[in-house]
Scaffold this motif. Structure first.
Motif, short mmCIF file in Angstrom:
data_model
loop_
_atom_site.label_atom_id
_atom_site.label_comp_id
_atom_site.label_asym_id
_atom_site.label_seq_id
_atom_site.Cartn_x
_atom_site.Cartn_y
_atom_site.Cartn_z
N ILE A 1 0.84 -1.21 0.00
CA ILE A 1 0.00 0.00 0.00
C ILE A 1 0.87 1.25 0.00
O ILE A 1 2.03 1.22 0.43
N LEU A 2 0.29 2.35 -0.48
CA LEU A 2 0.93 3.64 -0.29
C LEU A 2 0.73 4.02 1.19
O LEU A 2 -0.36 3.78 1.73
N ALA A 3 1.77 4.56 1.80
CA ALA A 3 1.63 4.99 3.20
C ALA A 3 0.84 6.28 3.22
O ALA A 3 1.38 7.39 3.20
N GLY A 4 -0.47 6.14 3.19
CA GLY A 4 -1.36 7.29 3.03
C GLY A 4 -1.30 8.24 4.22
O GLY A 4 -1.27 7.82 5.38
N ILE A 5 -1.32 9.50 3.90
CA ILE A 5 -1.28 10.53 4.96
C ILE A 5 -2.66 10.65 5.59
O ILE A 5 -2.79 10.85 6.80
N THR A 6 -3.71 10.44 4.81
CA THR A 6 -5.06 10.43 5.38
C THR A 6 -5.23 9.18 6.25
O THR A 6 -5.88 9.23 7.31
N ARG A 7 -4.65 8.07 5.81
CA ARG A 7 -4.67 6.83 6.62
C ARG A 7 -4.08 7.12 7.99
O ARG A 7 -4.65 6.77 9.02
N ASP A 8 -2.93 7.78 7.99
CA ASP A 8 -2.27 8.10 9.26
C ASP A 8 -3.14 9.04 10.11
O ASP A 8 -3.25 8.87 11.32
N THR A 9 -3.77 10.00 9.44
CA THR A 9 -4.63 10.96 10.15
C THR A 9 -5.79 10.22 10.82
O THR A 9 -6.07 10.42 12.01
N VAL A 10 -6.44 9.36 10.05
CA VAL A 10 -7.62 8.64 10.56
C VAL A 10 -7.21 7.68 11.68
O VAL A 10 -7.93 7.53 12.69
N MET A 11 -6.05 7.04 11.55
CA MET A 11 -5.59 6.14 12.61
C MET A 11 -5.34 6.93 13.90
O MET A 11 -5.68 6.48 15.00
N THR A 12 -4.77 8.13 13.76
CA THR A 12 -4.53 8.98 14.93
C THR A 12 -5.86 9.36 15.59
O THR A 12 -6.01 9.28 16.81
N LEU A 13 -6.83 9.76 14.77
CA LEU A 13 -8.14 10.18 15.31
C LEU A 13 -8.85 9.01 15.99
O LEU A 13 -9.46 9.17 17.05
N ALA A 14 -8.75 7.82 15.38
CA ALA A 14 -9.41 6.64 15.96
C ALA A 14 -8.77 6.30 17.32
O ALA A 14 -9.48 5.99 18.28
N ARG A 15 -7.45 6.39 17.38
CA ARG A 15 -6.76 6.09 18.66
C ARG A 15 -7.15 7.12 19.72
O ARG A 15 -7.37 6.77 20.88
N GLU A 16 -7.27 8.38 19.30
CA GLU A 16 -7.68 9.42 20.26
C GLU A 16 -9.08 9.14 20.81
O GLU A 16 -9.38 9.44 21.96
N ASP A 17 -9.92 8.56 19.96
CA ASP A 17 -11.29 8.21 20.37
C ASP A 17 -11.34 6.95 21.22
O ASP A 17 -12.40 6.57 21.72
N GLY A 18 -10.22 6.24 21.27
CA GLY A 18 -10.19 4.99 22.04
C GLY A 18 -10.78 3.82 21.27
O GLY A 18 -11.13 2.78 21.87
N THR A 19 -10.92 3.94 19.95
CA THR A 19 -11.46 2.83 19.15
C THR A 19 -10.35 1.81 18.90
O THR A 19 -9.27 2.19 18.44
N PRO A 20 -10.59 0.52 19.19
CA PRO A 20 -9.55 -0.49 18.94
C PRO A 20 -9.17 -0.52 17.45
O PRO A 20 -10.07 -0.50 16.59
N LEU A 21 -7.87 -0.55 17.19
CA LEU A 21 -7.40 -0.48 15.80
C LEU A 21 -6.18 -1.37 15.62
O LEU A 21 -5.31 -1.40 16.48
N GLN A 22 -6.14 -2.09 14.51
CA GLN A 22 -4.96 -2.92 14.24
C GLN A 22 -4.57 -2.84 12.77
O GLN A 22 -5.42 -2.62 11.90
N GLU A 23 -3.28 -2.99 12.51
CA GLU A 23 -2.79 -3.10 11.15
C GLU A 23 -2.51 -4.58 10.91
O GLU A 23 -1.55 -5.13 11.44
N GLU A 24 -3.41 -5.22 10.18
CA GLU A 24 -3.33 -6.68 9.96
C GLU A 24 -3.74 -6.96 8.52
O GLU A 24 -4.58 -6.25 7.97
N ARG A 25 -3.22 -8.05 7.97
CA ARG A 25 -3.65 -8.42 6.62
C ARG A 25 -5.15 -8.74 6.63
O ARG A 25 -5.67 -9.29 7.61
N ILE A 26 -5.82 -8.40 5.55
CA ILE A 26 -7.27 -8.60 5.44
C ILE A 26 -7.53 -9.53 4.25
O ILE A 26 -6.98 -9.32 3.17
#
Ligand code: PLP
Length: 307
Positions: free
Chosen positions: A217-242
């Motif tokens: 994947i391209l290391a998306g800057i929006t991806r990074d933004t959304v991951m940061t926002l999700a972590r701030e919200d306390g939503t469980p998040l993982q980087e795993e193959r799908i």
């Protein structure tokens, strides 16, 4: 036809589009696809200021892309940074899309042309919702492409490189020709990689999963933004193959990108995603994203470059 700004930036100077915006048929990049580019958005914020979103990260990625294919811009990162702001000012754009691009110019015509001039430009234009306003509100329909993403030793997933986009163009064409809005590509191992111009996220039982950087994947800057926002919200998040079946069985799916912003997916390959309506986690992250880029959320001043 896109409405371009009449001024562009070329290697350190703002010039008229007619003066610097036309390249020769002998441009090396036109033939062999060795060029690096970026897509950046500037938003008018709730307080009336125009700010470019995550400009530093985009300029850094442009220079990283250049390094991967061994082309060296004749300008510095600071100059490109300032050039982006300048193009918006000179075109009097309060909101817009910026396209910095570094190309190999005219000279030798063989594949190996180390002495051809390297030229860096910044173009600006107005661009609304990339996948449509309705897509942002209600979600889009996606098709898994018959084309795979590049193998890690065939292309450079971490580079935003002009020639590599043939892969995205044919996948997108296939999706549209089949009656869908966007393509989702698998990597060469068969795992979900990304959209033709977006990263992908799924939500299952409240947990967010997105493919790891090793899934081509391209290391998306929006991806990074959304991951940061999700972590701030306390939503469980993982980087795993799908896997493909996980995608079909997800409660929610959404795409992220500078152009696509946060776009919900309501159907994949004829199967409704969850209830077919935009899910709670997606809606919350989409709202937070727009609050941060354009709204009144000032919790990330480091992401904003004021024009
Ligand atoms: C193939 C691909 N993946 C992902 C993205 C999303 O990246 P970003 O969020 O940095 O715009 C893009 C857009 O640049 C892209 O072209």
């Amino acid at each position: 036809m896109v409405e371009f700004g009449k001024k562009i930036w070329k290697d350190g100077k703002v010039v008229g589009f007619d003066e610097g915006g036309h390249t020769s048929l002998l441009t090396h990049t036109l033939h062999y696809g060795v060029g690096a580019f970026e897509g950046i958005r500037a938003y008018k914020r709730a307080d009336g200021a125009t700010c470019v979103f995550r400009l530093t990260e985009h300029v850094d990625r442009l220079f990283d892309s250049c390094k991967l294919v061994m082309i060296e811009p004749r300008v510095t990162r600071a100059q490109v940074h300032e050039g982006c702001l300048d193009v918006l000012r000179q075109n009097e754009l309060e909101e817009g899309y910026l396209r910095p691009i570094t190309i190999m110019g005219e000279g030798a015509m063989g594949i190996h042309a180390p002495d051809n001039p390297i030229e860096t430009y910044v173009i600006a234009w107005k661009w609304g919702a990339y996948l449509g306003k309705e897509g942002l509100e209600k979600g889009i329909r996606c098709k898994i492409a018959s084309y795979a993403r590049h193998h890690i030793n065939v292309g450079f997933a971490k580079g935003k490189l002009t020639g590599q986009y043939i892969n995205s163009v044919v996948a997108k064409h296939e999706a549209i020709a089949s009656g869908y809005d966007e393509a989702i590509l698998l990597d060469v191992n068969g795992y979900v990689s990304e959209g033709s111009g977006e990263n992908i996220f799924i939500v299952k039982k409240g947990r967010i999963t997105t493919p790891p950087l090793s899934s081509s994947i391209l290391a998306g800057i929006t991806r990074d933004t959304v991951m940061t926002l999700a972590r701030e919200d306390g939503t469980p998040l993982q980087e795993e193959r799908i896997t493909r079946d996980e995608l079909y069985l997800a409660d929610e799916v959404f795409l992220t990108g500078t152009a696509a912003e946060v776009t919900p997916v309501r159907e994949v390959d004829g199967r409704a995603v969850g209830t077919g309506q935009v899910g709670e986690v997606t809606r919350r992250l989409q709202e937070r994203y727009f609050d941060v880029v354009r709204g009144s959320d000032t919790s990330h001043p480091e992401w904003l470059a004021r024009v």
